[in-house]
Structures are given as structure tokens and as C-alpha cells.
Motif scaffolding. Structure first.
Motif, mmCIF file in Angstrom:
data_model
loop_
_atom_site.group_PDB
_atom_site.id
_atom_site.type_symbol
_atom_site.label_atom_id
_atom_site.label_comp_id
_atom_site.label_asym_id
_atom_site.label_seq_id
_atom_site.Cartn_x
_atom_site.Cartn_y
_atom_site.Cartn_z
ATOM 1 N N ARG A 38 0.850 -1.200 0.000
ATOM 2 C CA ARG A 38 0.000 0.000 0.000
ATOM 3 C C ARG A 38 0.886 1.251 0.000
ATOM 4 N NH1 ARG A 38 -2.815 -2.525 4.697
ATOM 5 N NH2 ARG A 38 -4.208 -4.070 3.785
ATOM 6 N N PHE A 45 -5.268 -6.280 -1.840
ATOM 7 C CA PHE A 45 -6.311 -7.059 -1.176
ATOM 8 C C PHE A 45 -5.624 -8.140 -0.356
ATOM 9 C CE2 PHE A 45 -9.807 -10.159 -0.799
ATOM 10 C CZ PHE A 45 -10.804 -9.303 -0.356
ATOM 11 N N TYR A 90 -6.351 -6.873 7.701
ATOM 12 C CA TYR A 90 -6.770 -7.646 6.520
ATOM 13 C C TYR A 90 -8.026 -7.022 5.924
ATOM 14 C CZ TYR A 90 -9.483 -9.619 10.388
ATOM 15 O OH TYR A 90 -10.272 -9.757 11.503
ATOM 16 N N ASP A 91 -8.245 -7.320 4.633
ATOM 17 C CA ASP A 91 -9.416 -6.768 3.957
ATOM 18 C C ASP A 91 -10.627 -7.677 4.076
ATOM 19 O OD1 ASP A 91 -8.342 -4.319 2.621
ATOM 20 O OD2 ASP A 91 -6.921 -5.792 1.862
ATOM 21 N N ASP A 92 -10.373 -8.973 4.241
ATOM 22 C CA ASP A 92 -11.499 -9.901 4.342
ATOM 23 C C ASP A 92 -11.037 -11.104 5.145
ATOM 24 O OD1 ASP A 92 -13.959 -11.115 4.045
ATOM 25 O OD2 ASP A 92 -13.903 -11.172 1.844
#
Ligand SMILES: [Zn+2]
Length: 509
Positions: A38, A45, A90-92
Motif C-alpha cells: 500500500r 487485497f 486484513y481486507d477480508d
């Protein structure tokens, strides 16, 4: 600035026991890599999750008098609580009992079945409940699984569905040759190539007797073998098969980060499954080392675990993250010692970076009323910072997290040496040295700021605090912002509490 996408996954964890420092190692390092991406400006992701379908999970649930579903709900809370404490962003978070995952498992099995890669046969063999896997006779040591010497193996005989893994041997050998970075580090790749060249056997992918799992779509009496099921989370997590647009925007995965003990599943079985199903292969798989305690791997069955929650309470998430990245070359084992963690927290962080920041701000307040002076930025610290950014980028791109930390810390080490060499308190007594004092003060503060950008992925909270102390933008800077000269002249700074309080070393045990 980059517009690349970066899809990173960790292994999903069995929920038959709580996370320990060994489990946390993988998640922390994955989070550092995701945050670094990032920082580079990539679209990232980051998927994590829990592996809920296994006999061990079902047994653990029953032992507590719970249905597997209710037990898994509780364990999700237990896991995500630890991940939040460790600042893992985390994203998911996927769970293999979720509908989206079951849909993906059913679709993938349907595809490989349609492709002629699944057949039925009787299976007999030694099964290790610790590995949740059939073991080859040749892999046993004195009739036991070498990874679970305390467990009796079970002789199982069932009618199973088999996946024609043998068909993919040549394809995999070629793929390894063509894609140099597919499996890393090199030592893991060589192990797997040896395995591949020795020949691949077809593998059983269903269990007849189990009930807690995903039903085989073309044989509802059987459930999908837990490992085969689990791997599919990586495509389910980005929308496959229902959300084609989302899937296309993230797949293939750019990095599967997994423990070195499960590379066979990820580097041989998983690519063969994808190839059979007509899906692209992941770009890279990295097998990291273990966290060892004494001579042994940290493991629940050996009773050698360290609770990350207790460590966070004592050292804070950032110091632990720093230690896990800095202590061992990524890919090799890390020999854990709390004394080492305390030494790093005190010498590198409290005395190194934290003390530098406190002193620089104190001297600015004392000698310049807290106002950042305007100075030329072509100084030795600028050159050191430029080199550190280059080294950092090269190391982090290569997943050399230790090298990345060392590059960032080289700025801090240089700045601390500057304090000793220039003795600002002496310069302050001599009005003819005013410009020089301005420059030194600026170099010290700016070194802290530059280091905070590079160390942000490793210590997100403390580096945000550091930037706030320097009146800089707190959130998500870009890597380019590490370049020397970012601190604006005229900024007024105030005294701060120590960024990293000193920690008493642990008692001898
Ligand atoms: Zn085993």
C-alpha cells in the motif's frame, strides 16, 4: 507511483486451538508485506481466514458440548481478537463454512470432474489425524508420523474420489522452470522439485465417514477432504465463481504466504487443481520458517506455545512486529526468546528511535523555541536517507523483511551518531555555530520522519504517533514521502512522552 494490484493471502488456520506466536508470525509478516505494498501505491487485497472443516475441529467442538458451527463462531472471535491486537489490517476474513466458500468448492470439483480428473477407487492407508492426511509408508518414522510422534496412526479403508495429480507432473516441472519466482525461498523450491521429479501419485480428495464438511457435488454421501476444500478459499475470497468482475480484478494471487510445512499442498496440489479447473495459477508462493522455542517448533501438541495476547500486554503490538521482522531472515526459522524481544524493544526502539525523537524535539524546544528551522537539505543525512530508501525498496520487494528493517534503521543509527559527533549542546553555546545547529536539528528530526515512513508497515501505530509528534500527515504516506526534506520549516513542535517506554528485561526462567 504504481497502479499495480497486489493480492496476498495467508494460510487459513485450523480452529481446533487458539492462535499462538507461531501462528501470529505468518499473519504479522503478511500484514507488513500488505502495508508495504500500500505504501508503494499498489491496490492491495489481503485475505485471511479460518479453516473450519476438519475432524479435529468437529472433535474439539463436541468436547466442549457445542455444535461445530457454534464452536467455529466462537473461535472466529478468538482469532480475530488476536489479529486486531497485533494490528493486522486484513481486507477480508473467510471461513470455510461460509456459503461463498462452499459454492466455490462445489464449482471447482464440478470442473475438475468434467475435465476427467476425478475417479473413484478404494483407498487403504495410514492416516494421521494430526496432519489430517494419509501418510506414505516411506514418510513414517518407527510407524509414526514424524510431525506427530505422540499420535497413533489410523489404518483407513474407504471408497474415495481421487484427483489425477499424476497428470500434472510434467506441467508443474515446466512451470517451475518457466516462472523462477513461483516458489520461494530457493531451498523450498529445491525440495519440491525433488518431490516432483520423484513422481506424483493421485490423491484422495473425499472422505466417506466424515459429516462436517462440503458435500462432493457428484456424490452427496461423501464430503470433500479438508485440505482440498481449504485451498479453494483463495479463489472464493475474491468472488469466484459468482462475481466474475471482482475475481478478474484480483486473481491470480500475487503471493500465497504459507508455512514451510505446507508448501506441498500449495505448490503442487493447488496449482494442479487450478490448471485442471481452467484457472490461472498464483504468481508466487513463499514458504516461511517456523518460530522455534528452544529446539522445537512452537506447537500446541508439544506444549511449547507463547500467547500473543500476553506479549502484546507487555510489549505492545509494534515492538513484537518489529522483533518478528528484524530477528530472523524471512524464510528461515526464528529462534524465539523473550530476552531477545526485550533487547530489541529497548535497544533499537526505546534507546534507538524513541530516544532520538525525544532528544531532537527537546533540543529544538530548548534552542529554537520548538520551531523547525529553514535549512538547505543537501546534507549527509539526505544521502543516507536516499540510500536507505533504495535498500529498503529492494529488500521489501524481495520479501527480505529483515533487510527492510535494517535499511530503515540505518537512518536512525546515522542520526544518533550525528548527535554524538556534532554535540548540539556545545554548538548552542557558540553564536557563530547557529546555522550549523539549525542544520543538525533539522537532520535529526527529518531522519525520524523519514524512518517513520519506512517503518510504518512494521509498526503502524507508533509510526503514526511519531508523525503526529512532528505535525506530519498521520495516515498512509507513500514511499516517496520518505525522501529527505519533507518536514516543513516553521512547524512548531511540542514536548512528547517517550514513544517507546523502556521495558524491564524478563526474569530468568
Ligand atoms: Zn502428522
Amino acid at each position: 507511483m504504481s497502479d499495480a494490484k497486489f493480492y496476498i493471502t495467508t494460510a487459513i488456520d485450523y480452529v481446533n486451538s487458539r492462535p499462538h506466536l507461531g501462528t501470529a508470525y505468518e499473519k504479522v509478516t503478511a500484514d507488513v508485506i500488505a502495508r508495504y505494498r500500500r505504501l508503494r501505491g499498489d491496490r492491495v487485497f489481503f485475505l485471511m481466514g479460518n479453516d473450519e472443516h476438519s475432524l479435529k475441529v468437529e472433535q474439539a467442538a463436541r468436547q466442549q458440548g457445542l455444535e461445530p458451527e457454534a464452536y467455529c463462531d466462537r473461535m472466529e472471535e478468538a482469532f480475530t481478537e488476536v489479529w486486531k491486537l497485533l494490528d493486522i489490517d486484513y481486507d477480508d476474513f473467510i471461513r470455510t463454512s461460509q456459503e461463498r466458500h462452499k459454492r466455490a468448492v462445489a464449482e471447482l470439483l464440478t470442473r475438475i470432474h468434467a475435465n476427467g480428473d476425478v475417479y473413484q477407487a478404494d483407498y487403504e492407508g495410514w492416516y494421521c489425524n494430526g496432519c489430517e492426511a494419509f501418510k506414505n509408508e516411506g514418510d513414517l518414522v518407527e510407524g509414526r508420523c514424524p510431525d506427530h510422534v505422540g499420535l497413533e496412526l489410523a489404518w483407513l479403508k474407504e471408497k474415495n474420489h481421487f484427483f489425477r495429480l499424476s497428470r500434472y507432473q510434467d506441467f508443474l516441472v515446466e512451470h517451475y522452470a518457466k516462472e523462477a519466482d513461483f516458489v520461494r525461498p530457493e531451498v523450498r523450491k529445491n525440495e519440491l522439485l525433488e518431490l516432483l521429479r520423484g513422481g506424483l501419485k493421485d490423491i484422495s480428495i473425499s472422505r466417506e465417514s466424515a459429516s462436517w464438511g462440503v458435500p462432493v457435488p457428484f456424490d452427496p454421501d461423501a464430503v470433500v477432504y479438508v485440505w482440498f476444500d481449504a485451498l479453494i478459499n483463495y479463489v472464493a475470497g475474491v468472488g469466484w465463481p459468482d462475481d466474475e468482475a471482482r475475481f478478474q480484478s484480483w486473481w491470480p494471487a500475487d503471493l500465497h504466504l504459507v508455512g514451510k510445512d505446507i508448501t506441498r499442498f500449495h505448490c503442487i496440489i493447488w496449482p494442479a487443481m487450478l490448471k485442471s479447473a481452467g484457472l490461472p495459477l498464483p504468481r508466487a508462493i513463499f514458504g516461511h520458517g517456523f518460530v522455534n522455542l528452544g529446539k522445537d517448533r512452537m506447537s500446541k501438541s508439544l506444549g511449547t506455545i507463547v500467547d500473543p495476547k500476553a506479549l502484546v500486554a507487555r510489549y505492545g503490538a509494534d515492538a513484537i512486529r518489529f522483533y518478528l521482522c528484524a530477528e530472523a531472515t524471512f524464510g528461515r526459522d526464528l529462534e524465539y526468546g523473550e530476552d531477545r524481544l526485550a533487547i530489541r524493544a529497548n535497544s533499537d526502539l526505546a534507546n534507538g528511535l524513541g530516544n532520538l525523537l525525544s532528544r531532537a524535539i527537546s533540543m529544538l524546544i530548548k534552542y529554537r523555541d520548538g520551531v523547525v528551522p529553514a535549512v538547505p537539505t543537501d546534507c549527509a543525512s539526505a544521502a543516507v536517507t536516499a540510500r536507505a530508501i533504495e535498500d529498503y525498496r529492494r529488500a521489501m520487494d524481495a520479501l527480505d523483511l529483515k533487510g527492510g528493517v535494517e535499511a530503515a534503521m540505518s537512518i536512525v543509527i546515522h542520526a544518533n551518531k550525528l548527535v554524538d559527533d556534532e554535540a548540539p549542546w556545545a554548538l548552542a553555546k557558540d553564536p557563530s555555530q547557529a546555522e550549523r545547529l539549525d542544520r543538525v536539528l533539522y537532520e535529526l528530526l527529518e531522519s525520524c520522519r523519514a524512518a517513520s515512513v519506512l517503518l510504518g508497515p512494521v509498526m503502524p501505530t507508533k509510526m503514526r504517533d511519531l508523525r503526529l509528534a512532528l505535525r506530519c500527515e498521520a495516515e498512509a504516506p507513500r514511499l516517496e514521502q520518505a525522501a529527505f526534506g519533507g518536514l516543513a520549516a516553521g512547524t512548531r513542535l511540542e514536548k512528547i512522552a517517550p514513544l517507546f517506554p523502556r521495558i524491564d528485561p524478563p526474569e530468568e526462567s
